[in-house]
Scaffold this active site. Structure first.
Site, PDB file in Angstrom:
ATOM      1  N   TYR A   1       0.822  -1.205   0.000  1.00  0.00           N
ATOM      2  CA  TYR A   1       0.000   0.000   0.000  1.00  0.00           C
ATOM      3  C   TYR A   1       0.852   1.248   0.000  1.00  0.00           C
ATOM      4  O   TYR A   1       2.073   1.174   0.187  1.00  0.00           O
ATOM      5  CB  TYR A   1      -0.963  -0.002   1.198  1.00  0.00           C
TER       6      TYR A   1
ATOM      7  N   ARG B   1       8.274   4.059  -4.720  1.00  0.00           N
ATOM      8  CA  ARG B   1       8.355   3.044  -3.655  1.00  0.00           C
ATOM      9  C   ARG B   1       7.345   1.924  -3.915  1.00  0.00           C
ATOM     10  O   ARG B   1       7.635   0.753  -3.642  1.00  0.00           O
ATOM     11  CB  ARG B   1       8.116   3.674  -2.285  1.00  0.00           C
TER      12      ARG B   1
ATOM     13  N   ARG C   1      -7.523 -20.529  -2.236  1.00  0.00           N
ATOM     14  CA  ARG C   1      -6.538 -20.360  -1.173  1.00  0.00           C
ATOM     15  C   ARG C   1      -5.409 -21.384  -1.297  1.00  0.00           C
ATOM     16  O   ARG C   1      -5.637 -22.591  -1.250  1.00  0.00           O
ATOM     17  CB  ARG C   1      -7.203 -20.481   0.204  1.00  0.00           C
TER      18      ARG C   1
ATOM     19  N   LYS D   1       6.507  -2.087   1.813  1.00  0.00           N
ATOM     20  CA  LYS D   1       5.355  -1.509   2.508  1.00  0.00           C
ATOM     21  C   LYS D   1       4.142  -2.434   2.371  1.00  0.00           C
ATOM     22  O   LYS D   1       3.231  -2.188   1.578  1.00  0.00           O
ATOM     23  CB  LYS D   1       5.052  -0.108   1.952  1.00  0.00           C
TER      24      LYS D   1
ATOM     25  N   GLU E   1      12.217   2.217  14.187  1.00  0.00           N
ATOM     26  CA  GLU E   1      11.344   3.314  13.720  1.00  0.00           C
ATOM     27  C   GLU E   1      10.100   3.328  14.588  1.00  0.00           C
ATOM     28  O   GLU E   1       9.980   2.547  15.535  1.00  0.00           O
ATOM     29  CB  GLU E   1      10.992   3.105  12.240  1.00  0.00           C
TER      30      GLU E   1
ATOM     31  N   LEU F   1      11.174   1.065   7.058  1.00  0.00           N
ATOM     32  CA  LEU F   1      10.567   1.545   5.818  1.00  0.00           C
ATOM     33  C   LEU F   1      11.323   2.786   5.354  1.00  0.00           C
ATOM     34  O   LEU F   1      11.657   3.650   6.171  1.00  0.00           O
ATOM     35  CB  LEU F   1       9.093   1.897   6.050  1.00  0.00           C
TER      36      LEU F   1
HETATM   37  N1  PLP Z   1       7.795   3.616   8.920  1.00  0.00           N
HETATM   38  C1  PLP Z   1       6.669   2.887   8.950  1.00  0.00           C
HETATM   39  C2  PLP Z   1       6.680   1.571   9.642  1.00  0.00           C
HETATM   40  C3  PLP Z   1       5.494   3.365   8.343  1.00  0.00           C
HETATM   41  O1  PLP Z   1       4.367   2.631   8.371  1.00  0.00           O
HETATM   42  C4  PLP Z   1       5.517   4.632   7.707  1.00  0.00           C
HETATM   43  C5  PLP Z   1       4.318   5.174   7.043  1.00  0.00           C
HETATM   44  O2  PLP Z   1       3.288   4.580   6.994  1.00  0.00           O
HETATM   45  C6  PLP Z   1       6.709   5.368   7.713  1.00  0.00           C
HETATM   46  C7  PLP Z   1       7.837   4.822   8.309  1.00  0.00           C
HETATM   47  C8  PLP Z   1       6.805   6.728   7.056  1.00  0.00           C
HETATM   48  O3  PLP Z   1       6.840   6.624   5.665  1.00  0.00           O
HETATM   49  P1  PLP Z   1       6.288   7.789   4.724  1.00  0.00           P
HETATM   50  O4  PLP Z   1       7.052   9.021   5.115  1.00  0.00           O
HETATM   51  O5  PLP Z   1       6.616   7.343   3.365  1.00  0.00           O
HETATM   52  O6  PLP Z   1       4.824   7.918   5.014  1.00  0.00           O
END
Ligand code: PLP
Length: 283
Positions: free
Chosen positions: A33, A52, A100, A147, A179, A203
């Site tokens: 997503y 991304r 499935r 993501k 993070e 991420l």
């Molecule tokens: N880290 C995680 C785990 C996230 O879920 C997100 C955003 O959803 C981010 C970092 C920040 O990413 P972005 O700046 O691309 O929204």
């Protein structure tokens, strides 16, 4: 007024927006997503999110549902149809619907869904107050650079924060912060901005990339390295970045107040710069 949602080629009222119970996003969290914010009816950092998305799809050997140009058109049309001035566009691609089976199906069309949410983002009371953070163990899988829609643990993390009277949680692995549950994490010490370097552990935030670029352009010192929760508790200030919250000041970590317990000057300045600069190039 019912929202218009995009599902597999059609713009439909949300009541009619449906995907199969056999969709692999539903059965296996086999989907990726993106969330793109909208300010003044325009998309912020769209090119970064599209890039991304392509990377996430490639890493999972998943077919792209359409070209990135078509995706931009769909985003814009949805923003127009729903009259979104400020808010976000959520996009999800899954491997599609099939009987499935753990093995990836062949020749199945990916599912593509987009919807909008109107929301006040700039004038956010949370950003004025700053966030209280707790730390929790990072027990997510090892490919956090993709993501995916596997958001159960981040969701649990936000519930743990809520139960502790805080606003969000930072994830800690082997003694170091990776993070936030849904954002990238930063501390500021003696004027230096410190944030974990890119790897499969986190991420690769689109907002992170822009904010670090603006910080360097403004002659701020940036150090990309892991930091501990103890360093965070002892920092002058801290903040997080994400597409829907931009730069969010952090005012306490595990109960330790940072600075005077209000949003710090670096976070406030970066929030202003990011909002100014990203809107100039919004599409
Ligand atoms: N880290 C995680 C785990 C996230 O879920 C997100 C955003 O959803 C981010 C970092 C920040 O990413 P972005 O700046 O691309 O929204």
């Amino acid at each position: 007024m019912s929202r218009t949602v995009y599902v597999n080629g059609s713009f439909v009222p949300e009541e009619d927006a449906k995907v199969s119970v056999f969709d692999r996003g539903f059965l296996f969290a086999d989907g990726v997503y993106e969330v793109t914010s909208v300010l003044g009816g325009k998309l912020i950092d769209f090119a970064g999110h599209a890039k991304r998305l392509e990377r996430s799809l490639n890493e999972l050997d998943m077919a792209a549902p359409c070209t990135m140009d078509e995706l931009l058109k769909i985003h814009r049309e949805l923003v127009r149809l729903n009259e979104v001035d400020e808010g976000l566009v959520y996009l999800q691609v899954t491997r599609g619907a099939a009987d499935r089976d753990f093995v990836f199906p062949e020749g199945v069309a990916p599912t593509l869904v987009l919807f909008t949410q109107s929301k006040t983002l700039i004038d956010s009371p949370a950003a004025k107050k700053g966030a209280k953070i707790i730390s929790i163990e990072d027990i997510r899988w090892g490919r956090r650079d993709i993501k995916t829609v596997q958001l159960l643990y981040p969701s649990m993390g936000k519930m743990m924060a809520k139960a502790a009277g805080a606003d969000d949680a930072w994830l800690v692995e082997d003694g170091f912060v990776t993070e936030g549950t849904s954002n990238n994490a930063y501390i500021v010490k003696n004027g230096r901005i410190i944030t974990r370097q890119l790897s499969t552990d986190i991420l690769h935030g689109i907002t992170r990339a822009a904010v670090l670029r603006f910080a360097r352009e403004a002659q701020m010192e940036v150090e990309e390295r892991p930091f501990t929760i103890e360093e965070a508790m002892d920092a002058d200030e801290a903040f997080t970045t994400s597409a829907s919250a931009f730069v969010m000041p952090v005012v306490s970590v595990d109960g330790a107040e940072l600075g005077d317990g209000t949003p710090g000057p670096v976070a406030k300045r970066l929030r202003e710069i990011y909002l100014d600069e990203s809107q100039k190039v919004a599409v």
